[in-house]
Design a protein around this motif. Structure first.
Motif, PDB file in Angstrom:
ATOM      1  N   SER A 114     -89.417 -12.585 -10.439  1.00  0.00           N
ATOM      2  CA  SER A 114     -89.996 -11.355 -10.355  1.00  0.00           C
ATOM      3  C   SER A 114     -88.945 -11.317  -8.507  1.00  0.00           C
ATOM      4  O   SER A 114     -87.895 -11.234  -8.783  1.00  0.00           O
ATOM      5  CB  SER A 114     -90.969 -11.465  -9.723  1.00  0.00           C
ATOM      6  OG  SER A 114     -91.822 -10.582  -8.717  1.00  0.00           O
ATOM      7  N   GLU A 130     -95.509 -17.748  -0.630  1.00  0.00           N
ATOM      8  CA  GLU A 130     -96.035 -16.886  -1.748  1.00  0.00           C
ATOM      9  C   GLU A 130     -97.495 -15.911  -1.708  1.00  0.00           C
ATOM     10  O   GLU A 130     -97.696 -15.789  -1.993  1.00  0.00           O
ATOM     11  CB  GLU A 130     -95.971 -18.272  -2.594  1.00  0.00           C
ATOM     12  CG  GLU A 130     -93.750 -18.531  -2.975  1.00  0.00           C
ATOM     13  CD  GLU A 130     -93.833 -19.743  -1.954  1.00  0.00           C
ATOM     14  OE1 GLU A 130     -94.479 -19.572  -0.936  1.00  0.00           O
ATOM     15  OE2 GLU A 130     -92.952 -20.174  -2.591  1.00  0.00           O
ATOM     16  N   GLU A 150     -95.901  -9.651 -13.362  1.00  0.00           N
ATOM     17  CA  GLU A 150     -96.153 -11.184 -12.049  1.00  0.00           C
ATOM     18  C   GLU A 150     -97.864 -11.178 -12.896  1.00  0.00           C
ATOM     19  O   GLU A 150     -98.104 -11.734 -12.690  1.00  0.00           O
ATOM     20  CB  GLU A 150     -96.406 -10.848 -10.777  1.00  0.00           C
ATOM     21  CG  GLU A 150     -95.378 -11.650  -9.866  1.00  0.00           C
ATOM     22  CD  GLU A 150     -94.730 -12.203  -8.986  1.00  0.00           C
ATOM     23  OE1 GLU A 150     -96.217 -12.501  -8.590  1.00  0.00           O
ATOM     24  OE2 GLU A 150     -93.970 -12.226  -7.604  1.00  0.00           O
ATOM     25  N   TYR A 154     -99.626 -13.472 -14.955  1.00  0.00           N
ATOM     26  CA  TYR A 154    -101.034 -15.002 -14.888  1.00  0.00           C
ATOM     27  C   TYR A 154    -102.159 -14.281 -15.870  1.00  0.00           C
ATOM     28  O   TYR A 154    -103.349 -15.649 -15.838  1.00  0.00           O
ATOM     29  CB  TYR A 154    -101.060 -14.087 -13.280  1.00  0.00           C
ATOM     30  CG  TYR A 154    -100.188 -14.040 -12.693  1.00  0.00           C
ATOM     31  CD1 TYR A 154     -99.500 -15.283 -11.970  1.00  0.00           C
ATOM     32  CD2 TYR A 154    -100.182 -13.688 -11.090  1.00  0.00           C
ATOM     33  CE1 TYR A 154     -97.989 -15.557 -11.620  1.00  0.00           C
ATOM     34  CE2 TYR A 154     -99.324 -13.615 -10.404  1.00  0.00           C
ATOM     35  CZ  TYR A 154     -98.389 -14.270 -10.642  1.00  0.00           C
ATOM     36  OH  TYR A 154     -97.142 -14.663  -9.446  1.00  0.00           O
ATOM     37  N   TYR A 164     -95.847 -20.592 -17.211  1.00  0.00           N
ATOM     38  CA  TYR A 164     -95.127 -19.809 -16.567  1.00  0.00           C
ATOM     39  C   TYR A 164     -94.366 -20.395 -15.374  1.00  0.00           C
ATOM     40  O   TYR A 164     -95.165 -21.614 -15.186  1.00  0.00           O
ATOM     41  CB  TYR A 164     -96.035 -18.228 -16.539  1.00  0.00           C
ATOM     42  CG  TYR A 164     -96.521 -18.630 -14.819  1.00  0.00           C
ATOM     43  CD1 TYR A 164     -96.050 -18.757 -13.672  1.00  0.00           C
ATOM     44  CD2 TYR A 164     -97.876 -18.398 -15.686  1.00  0.00           C
ATOM     45  CE1 TYR A 164     -97.241 -18.322 -12.775  1.00  0.00           C
ATOM     46  CE2 TYR A 164     -98.963 -19.264 -14.668  1.00  0.00           C
ATOM     47  CZ  TYR A 164     -98.445 -18.497 -12.966  1.00  0.00           C
ATOM     48  OH  TYR A 164     -99.208 -18.968 -12.072  1.00  0.00           O
ATOM     49  N   VAL A 166     -92.836 -17.886 -11.718  1.00  0.00           N
ATOM     50  CA  VAL A 166     -92.611 -16.756 -11.623  1.00  0.00           C
ATOM     51  C   VAL A 166     -91.461 -16.898  -9.798  1.00  0.00           C
ATOM     52  O   VAL A 166     -91.637 -17.746  -9.322  1.00  0.00           O
ATOM     53  CB  VAL A 166     -93.446 -16.018 -11.137  1.00  0.00           C
ATOM     54  CG1 VAL A 166     -93.267 -14.327 -10.249  1.00  0.00           C
ATOM     55  CG2 VAL A 166     -94.276 -15.727 -12.001  1.00  0.00           C
ATOM     56  N   ARG A 168     -89.451 -15.908  -7.151  1.00  0.00           N
ATOM     57  CA  ARG A 168     -89.616 -14.221  -6.496  1.00  0.00           C
ATOM     58  C   ARG A 168     -87.940 -14.299  -5.792  1.00  0.00           C
ATOM     59  O   ARG A 168     -87.425 -15.355  -4.119  1.00  0.00           O
ATOM     60  CB  ARG A 168     -90.037 -13.858  -5.546  1.00  0.00           C
ATOM     61  CG  ARG A 168     -92.082 -13.762  -6.309  1.00  0.00           C
ATOM     62  CD  ARG A 168     -93.392 -13.599  -5.724  1.00  0.00           C
ATOM     63  NE  ARG A 168     -93.930 -13.817  -5.722  1.00  0.00           N
ATOM     64  CZ  ARG A 168     -95.021 -13.821  -5.100  1.00  0.00           C
ATOM     65  NH1 ARG A 168     -95.358 -13.951  -3.775  1.00  0.00           N
ATOM     66  NH2 ARG A 168     -96.198 -13.170  -6.348  1.00  0.00           N
ATOM     67  N   GLU A 237     -96.263 -21.776 -11.559  1.00  0.00           N
ATOM     68  CA  GLU A 237     -96.054 -21.817 -10.401  1.00  0.00           C
ATOM     69  C   GLU A 237     -95.523 -20.442  -9.575  1.00  0.00           C
ATOM     70  O   GLU A 237     -94.513 -20.753 -10.530  1.00  0.00           O
ATOM     71  CB  GLU A 237     -95.390 -23.170  -9.943  1.00  0.00           C
ATOM     72  CG  GLU A 237     -95.920 -24.493 -10.059  1.00  0.00           C
ATOM     73  CD  GLU A 237     -97.615 -24.683  -8.801  1.00  0.00           C
ATOM     74  OE1 GLU A 237     -97.376 -23.945  -7.920  1.00  0.00           O
ATOM     75  OE2 GLU A 237     -97.862 -25.476  -8.666  1.00  0.00           O
ATOM     76  N   THR A 238     -95.695 -20.111  -8.517  1.00  0.00           N
ATOM     77  CA  THR A 238     -94.679 -18.797  -8.094  1.00  0.00           C
ATOM     78  C   THR A 238     -94.100 -19.591  -7.002  1.00  0.00           C
ATOM     79  O   THR A 238     -94.375 -19.827  -5.742  1.00  0.00           O
ATOM     80  CB  THR A 238     -95.924 -17.515  -7.766  1.00  0.00           C
ATOM     81  OG1 THR A 238     -96.354 -17.256  -9.294  1.00  0.00           O
ATOM     82  CG2 THR A 238     -94.743 -16.479  -7.511  1.00  0.00           C
TER      83      THR A 238
END
Ligand SMILES: NC(=O)c1ccc[n+]([C@@H]2O[C@H](COP(=O)([O-])OP(=O)(O)OC[C@H]3O[C@@H](n4cnc5c(N)ncnc54)[C@H](O)[C@@H]3O)[C@@H](O)[C@H]2O)c1
Length: 339
Positions: A114, A130, A150, A154, A164, A166, A168, A237-238
């Motif tokens: 992302s 985040e 995204e 999710y 997953y 993600v 950025r 986690e993002t």
């Protein structure tokens, strides 16, 4: 691990695939373009944006090799181009859908690329963590494609237990980022123009401040993520991956000028439609989850990027021709150098 990398002919994909190989992983790439930089890893030429039925062993009826984890990087990654040609944003979403369907059927974890563009043009915070994404601030069709991607990730996690990570990213620069005909990004463009003694335009003006990330730092973060996700240590986690410091584009141009021994002739102009003009990442989560720390500030990264560019240009003197502004999509190269 056996890692499938989509977008493996791109800047991040090429650097990542080579690094994963160097770490002892098996890499298989998928991209719709030939890799212009290396033939060191196997890949399949495939357009991932088709409306394909999902099949267990691959996308669109193609059987991929046995895989443990997917890193999904393939996308149209140029903001202005997607503002001018919004169907490409939809293609980004279709590509992500196809990859997620494949991962769902094959029960594979996915790393999704992302962008800081999901935060919009943020002048609301000093540093962006985040949790601050607010989709009321969707700046561009490119942002919309990443937000949609995204959202699908999710949703697949909730509905189908997809595992997953993600990431950025923000303004990744350095090696393998020089195909100006295809993908004009600001740092290679400035190196090209300043090196030729041409004027440059800083869209967004003197204040425009972004978080520039040297590609090795970005790749180091992804590799840590791949290994942690594959081992089940860090899941769902993002995470921001950036340097964590703001620099003006003007400063970056000056650093490039210093490296090339030329004073940049700068014109300041309003930002282009859909552009982010301020972003500084909070990178605490990447540090805490992945024990990752970026190592290359811009005053070290720009000299490396310029050195790589020069070496590449020396081997490809035909690329030394003008790149001109195109008001619809930003910039494009002239077919032939009239000078
Ligand atoms: N580089 C950055 O600064 C940055 C910042 C934020 C997010 N990202 C994201 O990271 C990812 C990788 O970016 P990059 O800088 O390496 O971009 P890139 O353009 O160099 O690489 C993307 C690759 O995807 C491939 N691709 C595009 N459409 C395809 C399709 N239909 N089928 C198969 N392949 C297709 C392209 O051919 C290209 O090789 C992208 O998803 C991008 O949006 C990059």
């Amino acid at each position: 691990m056996r890692v499938l990398v989509t977008g493996s002919s791109g800047q991040i994909g090429t650097n990542l695939a080579l690094r994963l190989q160097a770490e002892g992983h098996d890499v298989f790439g998928v991209d719709k373009r030939l890799n212009p930089w290396t033939d060191a890893f196997p890949y399949l030429l495939q357009d991932l944006a088709g409306h394909y039925p999902a099949t267990p062993g691959g996308i669109g009826g193609v059987e991929y090799p046995e895989t443990d984890l997917v890193v999904h990087l393939a996308a149209h990654a140029k903001v202005h181009q997607l503002v001018a040609e919004p169907h490409r944003a939809l293609e980004n979403v279709v590509m992500t859908f196809n990859v997620l369907e494949y991962a769902r059927r094959a029960r594979l974890p996915v790393v999704y690329a992302s962008s800081r563009e999901v935060y919009g043009d943020i002048h609301r915070f000093e540093e962006v963590d985040e949790s601050t994404a607010d989709f009321a601030f969707t700046e561009s069709t490119y942002s919309a494609s990443k937000i949609s991607g995204e959202a699908f990730v999710y949703a697949y996690a909730r509905c189908y237990d997809l595992r997953y990570l993600v990431f950025r990213f923000s303004n990744v620069y350095g090696r393998y980022d020089n195909d100006l005909h295809r993908m004009v990004r600001v740092i290679p463009l400035f190196i090209h123009q300043i090196g030729r003694g041409e004027p440059i335009t800083v869209f967004g003006g003197r204040e425009k401040t972004l978080d520039f990330t040297y590609v090795d730092d970005c790749v180091e973060g992804i590799v840590r993520g791949v290994e942690a996700l594959g081992a089940g240590r860090v899941v769902d986690e993002t995470v921001n991956l950036a340097y964590g410091q703001g620099n003006t584009l003007v400063r970056v141009a000056e650093l490039i000028g210093a490296e090339l021994g030329a004073e940049p002739q700068m014109t300041l102009a309003p930002s282009l439609l859909g552009e982010v003009t301020r972003y500084v990442a909070d990178i605490g989560r990447a540090r805490d989850l992945l024990d990752w720390r970026p190592a290359t500030p811009v005053d070290e990264g720009i000299p490396k990027a310029v050195a790589w560019f020069r070496e590449h240009r020396a081997a490809h003197p035909d690329e030394n021709r003008p790149v001109v502004a195109d008001t619809s999509v930003g910039w494009k190269t002239l077919a032939a150098d009239p000078s």
